[in-house]
Design a protein around this motif. Structure first.
Motif, PDB file in Angstrom:
ATOM      1  N   GLU A 187       0.812  -1.094  -0.181  1.00  0.00           N
ATOM      2  CA  GLU A 187       0.103  -0.151   0.013  1.00  0.00           C
ATOM      3  C   GLU A 187       0.731   1.340  -0.156  1.00  0.00           C
ATOM      4  O   GLU A 187       0.543   2.293  -0.638  1.00  0.00           O
ATOM      5  CB  GLU A 187      -0.944  -0.116   1.282  1.00  0.00           C
ATOM      6  N   ILE A 188       2.172   1.126   0.588  1.00  0.00           N
ATOM      7  CA  ILE A 188       3.056   2.617   0.671  1.00  0.00           C
ATOM      8  C   ILE A 188       3.812   2.430  -0.648  1.00  0.00           C
ATOM      9  O   ILE A 188       4.715   3.144  -0.787  1.00  0.00           O
ATOM     10  CB  ILE A 188       3.722   2.600   1.844  1.00  0.00           C
ATOM     11  N   ASP A 189       3.855   1.436  -1.502  1.00  0.00           N
ATOM     12  CA  ASP A 189       4.516   1.195  -2.601  1.00  0.00           C
ATOM     13  C   ASP A 189       6.018   1.114  -2.043  1.00  0.00           C
ATOM     14  O   ASP A 189       6.689   1.835  -2.906  1.00  0.00           O
ATOM     15  CB  ASP A 189       4.301   2.063  -3.544  1.00  0.00           C
ATOM     16  N   GLY A 190       6.335  -0.055  -1.208  1.00  0.00           N
ATOM     17  CA  GLY A 190       7.636   0.204  -0.605  1.00  0.00           C
ATOM     18  C   GLY A 190       8.542  -0.356  -1.746  1.00  0.00           C
ATOM     19  O   GLY A 190       9.803   0.106  -1.449  1.00  0.00           O
ATOM     20  N   HIS A 191       8.427  -1.010  -2.790  1.00  0.00           N
ATOM     21  CA  HIS A 191       9.252  -1.231  -3.892  1.00  0.00           C
ATOM     22  C   HIS A 191       9.842   0.080  -4.430  1.00  0.00           C
ATOM     23  O   HIS A 191      11.190  -0.155  -4.667  1.00  0.00           O
ATOM     24  CB  HIS A 191       8.843  -2.280  -4.854  1.00  0.00           C
ATOM     25  N   ASN A 192       9.165   0.924  -4.591  1.00  0.00           N
ATOM     26  CA  ASN A 192       9.495   2.201  -5.173  1.00  0.00           C
ATOM     27  C   ASN A 192       9.711   3.147  -4.460  1.00  0.00           C
ATOM     28  O   ASN A 192      10.187   4.056  -4.574  1.00  0.00           O
ATOM     29  CB  ASN A 192       8.563   2.457  -6.443  1.00  0.00           C
ATOM     30  N   GLN A 193       9.490   2.940  -2.977  1.00  0.00           N
ATOM     31  CA  GLN A 193       9.738   3.923  -1.990  1.00  0.00           C
ATOM     32  C   GLN A 193      10.489   3.428  -0.949  1.00  0.00           C
ATOM     33  O   GLN A 193      10.032   2.988   0.179  1.00  0.00           O
ATOM     34  CB  GLN A 193       8.412   4.463  -1.308  1.00  0.00           C
ATOM     35  N   PHE A 253      22.733   3.394  19.797  1.00  0.00           N
ATOM     36  CA  PHE A 253      22.951   1.954  19.406  1.00  0.00           C
ATOM     37  C   PHE A 253      24.025   1.619  18.687  1.00  0.00           C
ATOM     38  O   PHE A 253      24.534   0.606  18.485  1.00  0.00           O
ATOM     39  CB  PHE A 253      21.496   1.351  19.057  1.00  0.00           C
ATOM     40  N   ASN A 254      24.450   2.674  17.856  1.00  0.00           N
ATOM     41  CA  ASN A 254      25.549   2.289  16.694  1.00  0.00           C
ATOM     42  C   ASN A 254      24.954   1.425  15.672  1.00  0.00           C
ATOM     43  O   ASN A 254      23.819   0.862  15.772  1.00  0.00           O
ATOM     44  CB  ASN A 254      26.840   2.015  17.333  1.00  0.00           C
ATOM     45  N   GLY A 255      25.936   0.699  14.711  1.00  0.00           N
ATOM     46  CA  GLY A 255      25.742  -0.348  14.003  1.00  0.00           C
ATOM     47  C   GLY A 255      24.704   0.004  12.804  1.00  0.00           C
ATOM     48  O   GLY A 255      24.366  -1.051  11.999  1.00  0.00           O
ATOM     49  N   ASP A 256      24.420   1.270  12.402  1.00  0.00           N
ATOM     50  CA  ASP A 256      23.777   1.526  11.107  1.00  0.00           C
ATOM     51  C   ASP A 256      22.276   0.721  10.983  1.00  0.00           C
ATOM     52  O   ASP A 256      21.827   0.629  10.059  1.00  0.00           O
ATOM     53  CB  ASP A 256      24.489   0.706   9.857  1.00  0.00           C
ATOM     54  N   VAL A 257      21.846   0.598  12.339  1.00  0.00           N
ATOM     55  CA  VAL A 257      20.475  -0.004  12.487  1.00  0.00           C
ATOM     56  C   VAL A 257      19.365   0.800  12.142  1.00  0.00           C
ATOM     57  O   VAL A 257      18.521   0.384  11.534  1.00  0.00           O
ATOM     58  CB  VAL A 257      20.296  -0.812  13.595  1.00  0.00           C
ATOM     59  N   PHE A 258      19.385   2.173  12.623  1.00  0.00           N
ATOM     60  CA  PHE A 258      18.402   3.155  12.428  1.00  0.00           C
ATOM     61  C   PHE A 258      18.494   4.103  11.549  1.00  0.00           C
ATOM     62  O   PHE A 258      17.698   4.942  11.310  1.00  0.00           O
ATOM     63  CB  PHE A 258      18.046   3.602  13.883  1.00  0.00           C
ATOM     64  N   GLU A 259      19.225   3.823  10.737  1.00  0.00           N
ATOM     65  CA  GLU A 259      19.447   4.876   9.361  1.00  0.00           C
ATOM     66  C   GLU A 259      18.388   4.624   8.262  1.00  0.00           C
ATOM     67  O   GLU A 259      17.953   3.599   7.967  1.00  0.00           O
ATOM     68  CB  GLU A 259      21.021   4.724   8.702  1.00  0.00           C
ATOM     69  N   LEU A 260      17.922   5.604   7.894  1.00  0.00           N
ATOM     70  CA  LEU A 260      16.967   5.889   6.461  1.00  0.00           C
ATOM     71  C   LEU A 260      18.172   5.777   5.386  1.00  0.00           C
ATOM     72  O   LEU A 260      18.862   6.420   5.458  1.00  0.00           O
ATOM     73  CB  LEU A 260      16.126   7.053   6.651  1.00  0.00           C
ATOM     74  N   PRO A 261      17.604   5.199   4.126  1.00  0.00           N
ATOM     75  CA  PRO A 261      18.542   5.120   3.111  1.00  0.00           C
ATOM     76  C   PRO A 261      18.467   6.572   2.331  1.00  0.00           C
ATOM     77  O   PRO A 261      17.775   7.267   2.363  1.00  0.00           O
ATOM     78  CB  PRO A 261      17.854   4.126   1.985  1.00  0.00           C
ATOM     79  N   GLU A 262      19.867   6.829   1.855  1.00  0.00           N
ATOM     80  CA  GLU A 262      20.070   8.058   1.209  1.00  0.00           C
ATOM     81  C   GLU A 262      19.585   7.563  -0.132  1.00  0.00           C
ATOM     82  O   GLU A 262      20.463   7.438  -0.912  1.00  0.00           O
ATOM     83  CB  GLU A 262      21.514   8.636   1.562  1.00  0.00           C
ATOM     84  N   THR A 263      18.417   8.171  -0.645  1.00  0.00           N
ATOM     85  CA  THR A 263      18.107   8.063  -2.102  1.00  0.00           C
ATOM     86  C   THR A 263      17.802   9.208  -2.936  1.00  0.00           C
ATOM     87  O   THR A 263      17.274   9.058  -4.091  1.00  0.00           O
ATOM     88  CB  THR A 263      16.665   7.024  -2.110  1.00  0.00           C
ATOM     89  N   GLY A 264      17.775  10.253  -1.932  1.00  0.00           N
ATOM     90  CA  GLY A 264      17.291  11.528  -2.697  1.00  0.00           C
ATOM     91  C   GLY A 264      15.861  11.660  -2.443  1.00  0.00           C
ATOM     92  O   GLY A 264      15.398  12.777  -2.941  1.00  0.00           O
ATOM     93  N   GLN A 265      15.040  10.772  -2.100  1.00  0.00           N
ATOM     94  CA  GLN A 265      13.690  11.004  -2.044  1.00  0.00           C
ATOM     95  C   GLN A 265      13.391  11.453  -0.439  1.00  0.00           C
ATOM     96  O   GLN A 265      14.079  11.244   0.490  1.00  0.00           O
ATOM     97  CB  GLN A 265      13.149   9.612  -1.890  1.00  0.00           C
ATOM     98  N   ARG A 266      12.593  12.730  -0.863  1.00  0.00           N
ATOM     99  CA  ARG A 266      12.213  13.225   0.887  1.00  0.00           C
ATOM    100  C   ARG A 266      10.932  12.793   1.412  1.00  0.00           C
ATOM    101  O   ARG A 266      10.175  12.221   0.795  1.00  0.00           O
ATOM    102  CB  ARG A 266      11.970  14.859   0.298  1.00  0.00           C
ATOM    103  N   LEU A 267      11.297  12.505   2.786  1.00  0.00           N
ATOM    104  CA  LEU A 267       9.822  12.301   3.386  1.00  0.00           C
ATOM    105  C   LEU A 267       9.118  13.453   3.926  1.00  0.00           C
ATOM    106  O   LEU A 267       9.458  14.214   4.760  1.00  0.00           O
ATOM    107  CB  LEU A 267      10.720  11.460   4.839  1.00  0.00           C
ATOM    108  N   THR A 268       7.954  13.722   3.030  1.00  0.00           N
ATOM    109  CA  THR A 268       7.291  14.749   3.348  1.00  0.00           C
ATOM    110  C   THR A 268       6.015  14.454   4.583  1.00  0.00           C
ATOM    111  O   THR A 268       6.003  13.504   5.040  1.00  0.00           O
ATOM    112  CB  THR A 268       6.445  15.126   2.183  1.00  0.00           C
ATOM    113  N   VAL A 269       5.601  15.581   5.022  1.00  0.00           N
ATOM    114  CA  VAL A 269       4.505  15.519   6.004  1.00  0.00           C
ATOM    115  C   VAL A 269       3.378  14.764   5.558  1.00  0.00           C
ATOM    116  O   VAL A 269       2.685  13.992   6.249  1.00  0.00           O
ATOM    117  CB  VAL A 269       4.117  16.900   6.359  1.00  0.00           C
TER     118      VAL A 269
END
Length: 940
Positions: A187-193, A253-269
């Motif tokens: 539903e959130i189109d995770g493959h492309n988002q 916590f370290n370890g790259d666990v909580f990072e969001l991917p850097e894709t150029g896509q902005r997370l809007t309100v």
């Protein structure tokens, strides 16, 4: 223990040692010790009843038991316990003993305890038990017999069709959670988002930490006033707020666990609000409980690893490995009893890490078992992870999901306050977990010492008929001359993994079923079996829908990094499609599913594996004798008859005209039936151009036509011209040979069932390919008498052939839906079994006679005695005596191989499950052979 529970044979000191008190002394097995600690954490469970095996597999909790005869728990509390067990998936059943009744609750189907918006007590079955009742041994429909602990112990509980409604895996908690998250991702189109997909997975991780009580009180308020949960932030916060929280968790916590991917896509309100609405408002069955009532406090971490597979393996040719398959493979390649705690484990194509998580948890459990089951410190867990767990994966997202899964496994072993106070993850990605092509990683390892090799290699490599350039280059550098069949990547990974093992290291890798059954893979198989000591092949070929998202036929190869010795034998385990497998409860194996294949036999006779799949025993001898005959193809060629498939019409590609075919009568493939040609369906060839047309004599009488179908429809024509397509094989003779060709036809028809059996034994397509289709090659290799007439089969050979056709083909394909598993043995089947058994042993022991037979508690027995009567001083119905005797003296045998043969006085008694599968004449042949060896070994 409640008297009513004892009526069902739940007795701590009774015949069934699988019952363990949760508050008592820990059992000897590590997996059982861990299960008892789990039961203590779940709470209010008095006993766990384990299904125990003696063949290396881990014990499995078959049921939880509550002794509530003093009413210390009310129905509301029991409903809450039911809910926790359902969420955890700890055991499929919960038994509650009251003063005069036992309630049985299912934990392996939909949530029976949810009634509307409330949690209520909801037993699936109720057994009212009078104080003086005795066990009703002879009545299989009696609930006391149905739900006896004996039936849980030997696995016959789930064989009983009356119990099938107690498990429905697609409605179980774990599957519902996975389905809900996957639907949300769609539903959130995770493959492309990818940002939203990662946020969805982070939501699950944070929800997991919330439900485990990791976050300090009011911690979320620092990001948004009044926020009490992560969902509050999703609903009311801004994208910057979310990134701030994730950044703080990442720094903590370290370890790259909580990072969001850097894709150029902005997370809007706007996207964040829609995401919150979709995720928080997710419902299952019109019940909005996914997050509010679906507590991650009791969801096992393996379920989340399984969930991540749906994203990690999307579109890369791999299939989702169910936890029960991963656990089974780890049981064989990394059994608890052999652990040292120093193992180095590699998954060469780790996906989301389900095998690595399972291996890590085993090592943690081993450490705990050596340290009085104390909770390990953070440093201990990180040390185990760093020194023992390694993975390679080409997909970037999959590797990060593996890190996710392992992070959860670390958290799962710690107290919440320790997680918050002390835990900082090591960066696994780029260290223990490598992103990149496996071939390039293998190339980079050149020159590594034996110390850097692995003790365990385990996994499910992708099935792709494409070797990349790096793989091909590596094989050329290794000077490997033999080609990889079909350029299959899974074969390449199997081949390369042996070299990664330390001395006596072991691997267990899933492979396409063609490793055993595809003729093109034969040379590769021989090379592999000759280079390594293959301990076992776990054959899942006959199990349909074993994997989520695809339905490949597979085997798992278990091998050790050393050359096989001369007397080496390979254990071939042919797992069947039983109800308990279908509903993800347990794999069942019995004596007839275990086949020991000598090394020389495995490398010389390609049909060995197929004979085992069809039941084993004397089938090998039958196949060996038939392999010495000529073949149908050689017989036809020796007579210089025209032989081959019919025409193929084509609209494109290289084509040719065949005016002698166009406009002529043609036989549709389906019109060649088991009773001959259906003349009402004959058509006219409309095609004008053909990819293959052959000469007119291919279709000219006298001719025998055989359809490429396992029932071998066949017809003979004396006159005329009749075209047919490529799924029919024709045998044409000159007019002068018409009589001999007709004799060939009559021999074919008279022995069609024998030929059908041989098609199953020697074919390449039947059973392992399309359900009923065969290939021309399968006809080519059919055994055929040199004189075209004399088959000279013995009685037992004819019996085996008849049962291959009547029963075994459907048994392999249909499993629990086959006649053999749906049907309970009846007196006529007992009689046929006994007659076959006595006819074989009677040639040596003339005084052997059939004696009593009967059914009790999911089992059946057939007795034989030497002389006219048995010397046993037992009561009229032997069932009650046998019930105690077989479990007291032979419980391990029944739990492990489900078949028992024992000797009392002048009597032999066979005890097996009551399904027809165990009582057909072919099993009598195998039983008789083994009994003869027993008797001669004892000096008789």
């Amino acid at each position: 223990m409640s008297t009513v529970l004892e009526t069902l044979h739940f007795t701590p000191t009774g015949l069934l040692p699988g019952l363990v008190a949760v508050g008592g002394e820990l059992p000897a097995r590590i997996e059982e010790q861990y299960a008892i600690w789990q039961a203590r954490d779940i709470g209010e469970i008095d006993y766990v009843f384990f299904r125990r095996f003696a063949d290396g597999r881990s014990s499995q909790p078959a049921a939880c038991v509550v002794d509530n005869s003093d009413d210390h728990l009310n129905e509301s509390q029991l409903a809450q316990l039911h809910g926790r067990l359902w969420l955890n998936g700890f055991s499929p059943l919960l038994y509650v003993g009251w003063q005069t009744r036992v309630d049985i609750l299912s934990c392996a189907r939909g949530p029976d305890f949810w009634k509307g918006s409330r949690i209520e007590y909801g037993p699936a079955e109720r057994i009212e038990i009078a104080k003086q009742i005795s066990f009703a041994l002879g009545d299989d429909d009696d609930k006391v017999s149905r739900f006896s602990a004996f039936r849980l112990s030997d696995g016959t509980f789930w064989d009983n069709p009356a119990n099938s409604g107690l498990a429905q895996s697609e409605k179980a908690a774990h599957q519902q959670l996975i389905r809900a998250v996957v639907e949300t991702d769609e539903e959130i189109d995770g493959h492309n988002q990818p940002v939203l997909r990662r946020l969805l997975l982070l939501t699950i991780l944070i929800k997991y930490l919330e439900d485990r009580g990791v976050f300090p009180k009011d911690w979320f308020q620092q990001f948004q006033p009044g926020a009490t949960s992560f969902f509050d932030l999703l609903r009311r916060g801004s994208p910057d707020t979310i990134r701030e929280l994730l950044g703080k968790l990442e720094r903590k916590f370290n370890g790259d666990v909580f990072e969001l991917p850097e894709t150029g896509q902005r997370l809007t309100v706007k996207a964040l609000r829609r995401f919150a609405d979709l995720v928080e408002g997710k419902t299952l069955g019109a019940q909005r409980y996914l997050w509010e009532q679906f507590s991650f406090r009791h969801i096992p971490v393996e379920v989340l690893s399984h969930l991540y597979q749906h994203f990690a393996q999307e579109g890369n040719g791999a299939v989702f490995t169910p936890p029960m398959v991963a656990t089974l493979m780890l049981d064989y390649v990394m059994p608890y009893k052999n652990l040292t705690g120093q193992e180095r484990v590699l998954d060469p194509t780790c996906g989301s890490g389900i095998f690595l998580v399972g291996a890590f948890r085993r090592l943690v459990h081993f450490w705990q078992s050596q340290n009085n089951w104390q909770q390990p410190e953070v440093a201990t867990l990180k040390r185990i992870l760093k020194q023992s767990i390694f993975g390679v994966e080409v997909q970037d997202e999959a590797v990060h999901l593996t890190a996710f899964s392992l992070a959860l496994a670390v958290c799962d072993a710690l107290q919440p306050n320790v997680i918050w106070r002390e835990l900082r993850f090591d960066k696994l990605v780029g260290a223990n977990l490598r992103i990149g092509d496996l071939s390039e990683w293998l190339e980079s390892r050149k020159g590594t010492t034996k110390h850097d090799r692995f003790n365990i290699v385990v996994g499910n490599p992708p099935f792709m008929s494409k070797l990349n350039e790096a793989a091909s280059l590596l094989r050329r550098q290794q000077k490997r001359s033999a080609a990889i069949p079909d350029k299959q990547m899974a074969y390449f990974i199997l081949e390369q993994s042996i070299a990664l093992l330390a001395e006596n290291g072991r691997l267990c890798l899933i492979q396409p079923h063609g490793f055993l059954y595809n003729e093109k893979a034969r040379s590769f198989q021989q090379s592999f079996l000759g280079a390594s000591s293959t301990e076992a092949i776990l054959d899942f070929t006959s199990i349909r829908q074993l994997y989520d998202g695809a339905d490949p036929k597979t085997v798992a190869v278990l091998s050790t990094a050393r050359k096989p010795e001369g007397n080496h034998r390979i254990l071939h385990l042919t797992f069947r499609r039983t109800f308990s497998v279908k509903e993800r409860i347990a794999f069942e194996l019995d004596h007839y599913d275990r086949h020991f294949v000598p090394q020389a036999t495995a490398q010389k006779y390609p049909w060995t594996w197929r004979a085992n799949l069809l039941g084993g025993g004397r089938l090998f001898n039958l196949a060996a004798r038939m392999a010495g005959m000529t073949t149908l193809r050689k017989f036809v060629d020796g007579n210089k008859w025209d032989y081959g498939e019919g025409y193929i019409a084509a609209l494109t590609g290289k084509r040719e005209l065949a005016p002698w075919l166009t406009g002529q009568p043609s036989l549709p493939t389906e019109a060649l039936t088991d009773t001959g040609i259906d003349h009402s369906r004959i058509e006219v060839v409309k095609a004008k151009r053909f990819r293959s047309c052959y000469t007119p004599k291919r279709y000219t009488a006298p001719i025998v036509m055989i359809r490429e179908n396992e029932s071998l429809p066949c017809a003979f024509r004396r006159r005329g011209f009749l075209a047919y397509k490529d799924k029919i094989v024709g045998v044409h003779a000159d007019k002068s040979d018409e009589e001999k060709l007709e004799q060939f036809y009559h021999s074919f028809i008279a022995n069609r069932d024998i030929l059908r059996a041989f098609c199953l034994l020697f074919g390449t397509q039947a059973l392992t390919g399309k359900s009923t289709a065969i290939l021309k090659r399968d006809l080519d290799v059919l055994p055929w008498p040199h004189d075209g007439v004399s088959w000279d089969l013995s009685i037992w050979e004819k019996t085996l052939c008849a049962e291959l056709v009547e029963y075994m083909a459907d048994y392999v394909r249909l499993g629990q839906n086959s006649v053999l598993l749906k049907t309970q043995v009846r007196p006529p089947e007992f009689l046929r079994y006994a007659e076959t058994f006595c006819s074989l042993l009677g040639s040596v022991y003339e005084n052997i006679r059939p004696n009593r037979s009967g059914i009790f508690g999911g089992l059946a027995y057939q007795a034989f005695c030497f002389g006219d009567t048995a010397t046993l001083d037992w009561p009229g119905d032997w069932a009650e005596t046998l019930q105690g005797l077989v479990f007291a003296k032979h419980g391990d045998a029944l739990r492990t191989v489900r078949i028992l043969r024992f000797y009392e006085g002048n009597t032999i008694i066979m005890v097996k499950p009551d399904r027809l599968r165990y009582w057909i004449p072919s099993t009598a042949i195998r039983d008789a052979d083994e009994t003869l060896v027993d008797l001669q070994g004892q000096g008789y």
